[in-house]
Scaffold this motif. Sequence first.
Motif, PDB file in Angstrom:
ATOM      1  N   GLY A  56      36.165 -35.960  55.766  1.00  0.00           N
ATOM      2  CA  GLY A  56      37.503 -35.391  55.937  1.00  0.00           C
ATOM      3  C   GLY A  56      38.520 -36.401  56.466  1.00  0.00           C
ATOM      4  N   SER A  57      38.154 -37.684  56.570  1.00  0.00           N
ATOM      5  CA  SER A  57      39.104 -38.658  57.128  1.00  0.00           C
ATOM      6  C   SER A  57      40.061 -39.210  56.060  1.00  0.00           C
ATOM      7  CB  SER A  57      38.374 -39.799  57.827  1.00  0.00           C
ATOM      8  OG  SER A  57      37.555 -40.482  56.910  1.00  0.00           O
ATOM      9  N   GLU A  58      39.864 -38.823  54.800  1.00  0.00           N
ATOM     10  CA  GLU A  58      40.808 -39.110  53.715  1.00  0.00           C
ATOM     11  C   GLU A  58      41.184 -40.593  53.604  1.00  0.00           C
ATOM     12  OE1 GLU A  58      44.024 -36.216  53.304  1.00  0.00           O
ATOM     13  OE2 GLU A  58      42.974 -34.841  54.631  1.00  0.00           O
TER      14      GLU A  58
ATOM     15  N   GLY B 139      34.509 -39.407  47.436  1.00  0.00           N
ATOM     16  CA  GLY B 139      35.849 -38.801  47.551  1.00  0.00           C
ATOM     17  C   GLY B 139      35.732 -37.400  48.128  1.00  0.00           C
ATOM     18  N   MET B 140      34.691 -36.678  47.697  1.00  0.00           N
ATOM     19  CA  MET B 140      34.469 -35.330  48.224  1.00  0.00           C
ATOM     20  C   MET B 140      34.131 -35.387  49.712  1.00  0.00           C
ATOM     21  SD  MET B 140      32.345 -33.769  44.978  1.00  0.00           S
ATOM     22  CE  MET B 140      31.516 -32.496  45.891  1.00  0.00           C
ATOM     23  N   ALA B 141      33.355 -36.399  50.101  1.00  0.00           N
ATOM     24  CA  ALA B 141      33.078 -36.554  51.540  1.00  0.00           C
ATOM     25  C   ALA B 141      34.388 -36.867  52.264  1.00  0.00           C
ATOM     26  CB  ALA B 141      32.058 -37.664  51.765  1.00  0.00           C
ATOM     27  N   ALA B 142      35.201 -37.740  51.645  1.00  0.00           N
ATOM     28  CA  ALA B 142      36.452 -38.167  52.296  1.00  0.00           C
ATOM     29  C   ALA B 142      37.430 -37.013  52.488  1.00  0.00           C
ATOM     30  CB  ALA B 142      37.111 -39.283  51.483  1.00  0.00           C
ATOM     31  N   THR B 143      37.364 -35.990  51.612  1.00  0.00           N
ATOM     32  CA  THR B 143      38.294 -34.865  51.751  1.00  0.00           C
ATOM     33  C   THR B 143      37.621 -33.616  52.327  1.00  0.00           C
ATOM     34  OG1 THR B 143      37.817 -34.180  49.489  1.00  0.00           O
ATOM     35  CG2 THR B 143      39.762 -35.562  49.796  1.00  0.00           C
TER      36      THR B 143
ATOM     37  N   GLY C 257      42.534 -30.780  52.181  1.00  0.00           N
ATOM     38  CA  GLY C 257      42.899 -31.855  53.093  1.00  0.00           C
ATOM     39  C   GLY C 257      44.382 -31.849  53.440  1.00  0.00           C
ATOM     40  N   VAL C 258      44.757 -32.799  54.297  1.00  0.00           N
ATOM     41  CA  VAL C 258      46.120 -32.865  54.836  1.00  0.00           C
ATOM     42  C   VAL C 258      46.994 -33.778  53.974  1.00  0.00           C
ATOM     43  CG1 VAL C 258      47.478 -33.629  56.832  1.00  0.00           C
ATOM     44  CG2 VAL C 258      45.326 -32.407  57.185  1.00  0.00           C
ATOM     45  N   GLY C 259      46.448 -34.934  53.612  1.00  0.00           N
ATOM     46  CA  GLY C 259      47.177 -35.888  52.766  1.00  0.00           C
ATOM     47  C   GLY C 259      48.564 -36.156  53.297  1.00  0.00           C
ATOM     48  N   LEU C 260      49.540 -36.043  52.388  1.00  0.00           N
ATOM     49  CA  LEU C 260      50.932 -36.283  52.762  1.00  0.00           C
ATOM     50  C   LEU C 260      51.635 -34.995  53.162  1.00  0.00           C
ATOM     51  CD1 LEU C 260      52.408 -38.594  49.981  1.00  0.00           C
ATOM     52  CD2 LEU C 260      52.283 -39.060  52.428  1.00  0.00           C
TER      53      LEU C 260
END
Length: 499
Positions: free
Chosen positions: A234-236, A176-180, A454-457
């Motif tokens: 960072g691809s969330e 999750g940390m990699a994803a964000t 991150g950007v998220g919504l």
Amino acid sequence: MKNMSLGWSVCPRLLPLRRCLLQCRHVSSESAARTAAVDQVLSVFRSICGEDGVSLGEAVREQHGKDESVHKCRPPDAVVFPRCVEEVSALAKVCHKHKLPIIPFGTGTGLEGGVGAVKGGVCFSLRNMDQILDLHPEDFDVTVEPGVTRKALNAYLRDTGLWFPVDPGADASLCGMAATSASGTNAVRYGTMRENVMNLEVVLSDGAIIHTAGRGRRPRKTSAGYNLTNLFVGSEGTLGIITKTTLRLYGIPEAMVSAVCSFPSVQAAVDSTVQILQAGVPIARIEFLDDVMIDACNRFSSLSYPVTPTLFLEFHGSERSLEEQVATAEEITQSNEGSDFQWARDTETRNRLWKARHDAWYAAQALRPGCKAYSTDVCVPLSQLPQIIVETKEDLTENRLTGPIAGHVGDGNFHCLMVVDPSDPDELHRVHLFTERLARRALAMDGTCTGEHGVGLGKRALLCEEVGPLTIQVMQGLKDTLDPNNLMNPGKILLQGGL
Ligand SMILES: Cc1cc2nc3c(=O)[nH]c(=O)nc-3n(C[C@H](O)[C@H](O)[C@H](O)COP(=O)(O)OP(=O)(O)OC[C@H]3O[C@@H](n4cnc5c(N)ncnc54)[C@H](O)[C@@H]3O)c2cc1C
């Protein structure tokens, strides 16, 4: 004008209402089709990951439709709990065939609404994949599955003399940390997830399994081809499901010492930070807390630091190098009218100090019982920090908002921990406008609308402003190539195809 489908005449002023009604009808037929598709695939899901590996329970779906942000809960239609990459791949193939959205879920500590199922679909909760797979102490790397959290990894490493330093305030999953593209207090010395992920295993939306740097590869550096690893960092969850990450490790320093220093102004605290970095001191942590934040931490963690702009510092190295680092840092802070250092030398006192920093979120929330914390983060070039913090504090006062500021100031990154009454629409509106102004202020100073959350919504429109339309087009092109049916966490990062 005659509307054939609804059978009524619509005056131009009612056109937006009509569009809204048509959209609602479209959404509800989409959701009915999705529910039917989910019903159809449930038995296949169960044959892949077992009876216990699939849940339709309302409580479980709600738990997986929300993170720690103020974004409202968007439950998925179903939650699956795969146990290995083969199961993730098989489940993804089923979703692909039936055009069901896939939302990866780590530990749900995200702060930008990343796990909400805005278009329904299937949440892939990865908590059952919690193995630490390949530890190579001599090469300073380790590979972990997505259910492993940062604290679990460091507990596992304790006797090896190694550690993994990236430390968001929450005990988040490493994938999750990699994803964000998360970071934390140690980033100024050890870097963020971007610098510390060496390879990723990713399941794409069609179930294909790829290794971003090649299967099993873990060189310390590479110039081979496109950097797919950092495309996924960072691809969330919008490009694929990360099922393994290979991480850099570091030797636990021989000695560590922490200190607290108070300043007469924000400018003095930030000037000290810049000068310490310019002097080449390899500072491990340098964290800024404004007067409101230190007051909240004092109350929450039973501390008694002066209520003025404050730096928490930490130095890592050999005993001899610590002496030098500390002497230089102290000279600089004193030349900026900083107080004498208050020391935290033994492990227990140091841990207490950093726990207080990591608890800043809860300390902020405790300022107004019954209210909710809403953290927003921006990052600017270091030289712009004093100005943006001063302007932001003025903005908070003018708009009657509670927003203690805490910052990973060595990186030019800071958070406003907004404490907001969720039942007060006027206050919610003022907070929303404030966070947009803050992000735009950061953009105007050549910074970014998010340094680590991150950007998220919430920051999709701001991302467009940050990178511009052509770069957004390239991002959309990458998304379309890797996920042509827009199944991976739809509606996040990019506005197109979202709600
Ligand atoms: C008190 C508190 C303090 C925090 N402090 C910090 C901080 O200092 N620095 C910081 O960077 N963050 C901080 N955070 C935010 C949060 O901890 C990070 O964003 C963290 O990286 C989220 O990890 P997670 O496993 O909880 O992800 P989740 O919340 O589960 O998911 C976040 C996003 O990543 C995606 N995702 C999750 N797992 C995967 C996967 N395996 N494959 C693909 N996509 C995936 C999800 O779809 C979602 O879009 C803090 C949060 C809290 C509550």
